[in-house]
Structures are given as structure tokens and as C-alpha cells.
Design a protein around this motif. Structure first.
Motif, mmCIF file in Angstrom:
data_model
loop_
_atom_site.group_PDB
_atom_site.id
_atom_site.type_symbol
_atom_site.label_atom_id
_atom_site.label_comp_id
_atom_site.label_asym_id
_atom_site.label_seq_id
_atom_site.Cartn_x
_atom_site.Cartn_y
_atom_site.Cartn_z
ATOM 1 N N THR A 32 0.838 -1.197 0.000
ATOM 2 C CA THR A 32 0.000 0.000 0.000
ATOM 3 C C THR A 32 0.873 1.247 0.000
ATOM 4 O O THR A 32 0.621 2.204 -0.727
ATOM 5 N N HIS A 33 1.938 1.235 0.812
ATOM 6 C CA HIS A 33 2.852 2.382 0.855
ATOM 7 C C HIS A 33 3.555 2.568 -0.489
ATOM 8 O O HIS A 33 3.664 3.696 -0.987
ATOM 9 N N PHE A 34 4.013 1.466 -1.091
ATOM 10 C CA PHE A 34 4.687 1.582 -2.382
ATOM 11 C C PHE A 34 3.741 2.178 -3.431
ATOM 12 O O PHE A 34 4.112 3.060 -4.193
ATOM 13 N N LEU A 39 1.721 7.258 -6.503
ATOM 14 C CA LEU A 39 0.671 8.233 -6.790
ATOM 15 C C LEU A 39 0.922 9.593 -6.161
ATOM 16 O O LEU A 39 0.655 10.626 -6.770
ATOM 17 N N LEU A 40 1.421 9.591 -4.915
ATOM 18 C CA LEU A 40 1.489 10.813 -4.122
ATOM 19 C C LEU A 40 2.899 11.270 -3.786
ATOM 20 O O LEU A 40 3.077 12.309 -3.167
ATOM 21 N N GLY A 41 3.889 10.477 -4.143
ATOM 22 C CA GLY A 41 5.256 10.734 -3.715
ATOM 23 C C GLY A 41 5.464 10.179 -2.308
ATOM 24 O O GLY A 41 4.499 9.864 -1.598
ATOM 25 N N GLU A 42 6.705 10.044 -1.913
ATOM 26 C CA GLU A 42 7.040 9.461 -0.602
ATOM 27 C C GLU A 42 6.398 10.230 0.552
ATOM 28 O O GLU A 42 5.782 9.659 1.444
ATOM 29 N N ILE A 47 2.158 10.840 4.786
ATOM 30 C CA ILE A 47 1.067 11.631 5.369
ATOM 31 C C ILE A 47 -0.239 10.837 5.331
ATOM 32 O O ILE A 47 -1.002 10.839 6.296
ATOM 33 N N LEU A 48 -0.484 10.141 4.229
ATOM 34 C CA LEU A 48 -1.687 9.324 4.100
ATOM 35 C C LEU A 48 -1.741 8.262 5.200
ATOM 36 O O LEU A 48 -2.766 8.106 5.878
ATOM 37 N N LEU A 49 -0.643 7.546 5.402
ATOM 38 C CA LEU A 49 -0.605 6.518 6.441
ATOM 39 C C LEU A 49 -0.731 7.131 7.833
ATOM 40 O O LEU A 49 -1.442 6.601 8.693
ATOM 41 N N PHE A 50 -0.060 8.247 8.067
ATOM 42 C CA PHE A 50 -0.154 8.933 9.357
ATOM 43 C C PHE A 50 -1.603 9.310 9.652
ATOM 44 O O PHE A 50 -2.119 9.059 10.738
#
Length: 160
Positions: A32-34, A39-42, A47-50
Motif C-alpha cells: 500500500t505504501h509503495f 501516486l502521491l510521492g514518498e 502523510i496518508l498513512l499517518f
């Protein structure tokens, strides 16, 4: 969001039960992070996961709330261990900050040293739990991570 948590908690699988192997969880979490990074950059993926972790932390905080700080922290630690997220230990608490360590972190415990801190979801989760209790915004940072070769995951929360 609390409604979603309630629905998730009711899920039962007759033959397979409610647990999944750690390998599968990590595959879902890391892929999911990869994908989000593509899509959103690192930074966007982090930020999405946070933010996802923070929302879950706020909802869990509501469900295990206690007005007594010591009891609330005990409830949090029990929840985290019961759900096999890790073993949460409060290592510092002052008027300006809190430091909590997560041993056997679900995301990275036992991983090889990849040279970076990756537990953005867990940091958000802790921030959400603290914000729920305090009723105000905090700043949370990952200050140690197993994946960075530091032997434990650690979250430092600064009270604003």
C-alpha cells in the motif's frame, strides 16, 4: 468513522477466524505504501498513512476512554497488545511531551535495517489516541524504528 470501526469489530469468519498472518499484513501494509508513493510521492504516502492511523487512534480512544490518565494509558496498552499491534511502554511523560515505545511492532519488528523510519501509521495512531484524551492537537514524531536499526519503535508526542 466510528461506525466503520463498529462494523469491522463485528466481522466474523466462521472457518478462518479473525486473525491474519503477519506476513500477509506486512505485504498489504508495505505494498500500500509503495503504491501510494507512486501516486502521491514518498511524503504524500507517509502523510496518508499517518492520517489513517490518527483517525483510527481517535476512534479507538473513544471506545476505550477513561477520564483517569493512568487507566486510559493502561487501556491503550492492553488494546495494543491484545490486537497484536505490539507491546506499548510509556517511557516518559512530562508537561511538554510523552515518549512511548512499541516493542514487537507489527509493521517492522524483525525486519532488516533498511536505513529509514517507516511506522507512519503507528505514529498517527498514537497521535490520535493522545489527541482524543487531551482534546487538542499534538505533534508526533517517530524517534526510533526497528527498520532503521534502532531496536525498537518510539514515538515522541509534543503537547501544543
Amino acid at each position: 468513522m466510528e461506525q466503520i470501526l463498529g462494523q469491522i469489530a463485528k466481522i466474523k469468519r466462521e472457518k478462518l477466524g479473525t486473525e491474519i498472518p503477519l506476513l500477509l499484513f506486512r505485504a498489504l501494509r508495505h505494498y500500500t505504501h509503495f503504491y501510494a508513493s507512486d501516486l502521491l510521492g514518498e511524503k504524500g504516502a507517509n502523510i496518508l498513512l499517518f492520517n489513517a492511523g490518527k483517525t483510527l487512534g481517535e476512534d479507538i480512544g473513544k471506545s476505550i476512554h477513561d477520564d483517569d490518565l493512568n487507566q486510559y494509558l493502561k487501556n491503550v496498552a492492553e488494546f495494543v497488545e491484545k490486537e497484536k499491534i505490539g507491546i506499548l511502554k510509556l517511557v516518559e511523560l512530562s508537561d511538554s511531551k510523552m515518549v512511548a515505545q512499541l516493542d514487537e511492532c507489527i509493521t517492522c519488528s524483525g525486519m532488516d535495517n533498511i536505513g529509514k523510519r517507516i511506522c507512519h501509521f503507528e505514529v498517527g495512531f498514537v497521535a490520535g489516541l493522545v489527541e482524543h484524551f487531551l482534546g487538542k492537537k499534538v505533534i508526533a514524531r517517530e524517534t526510533k524504528c526497528n527498520a532503521n536499526g534502532e531496536g525498537v519503535c518510539e514515538v515522541t508526542v509534543y503537547f501544543s
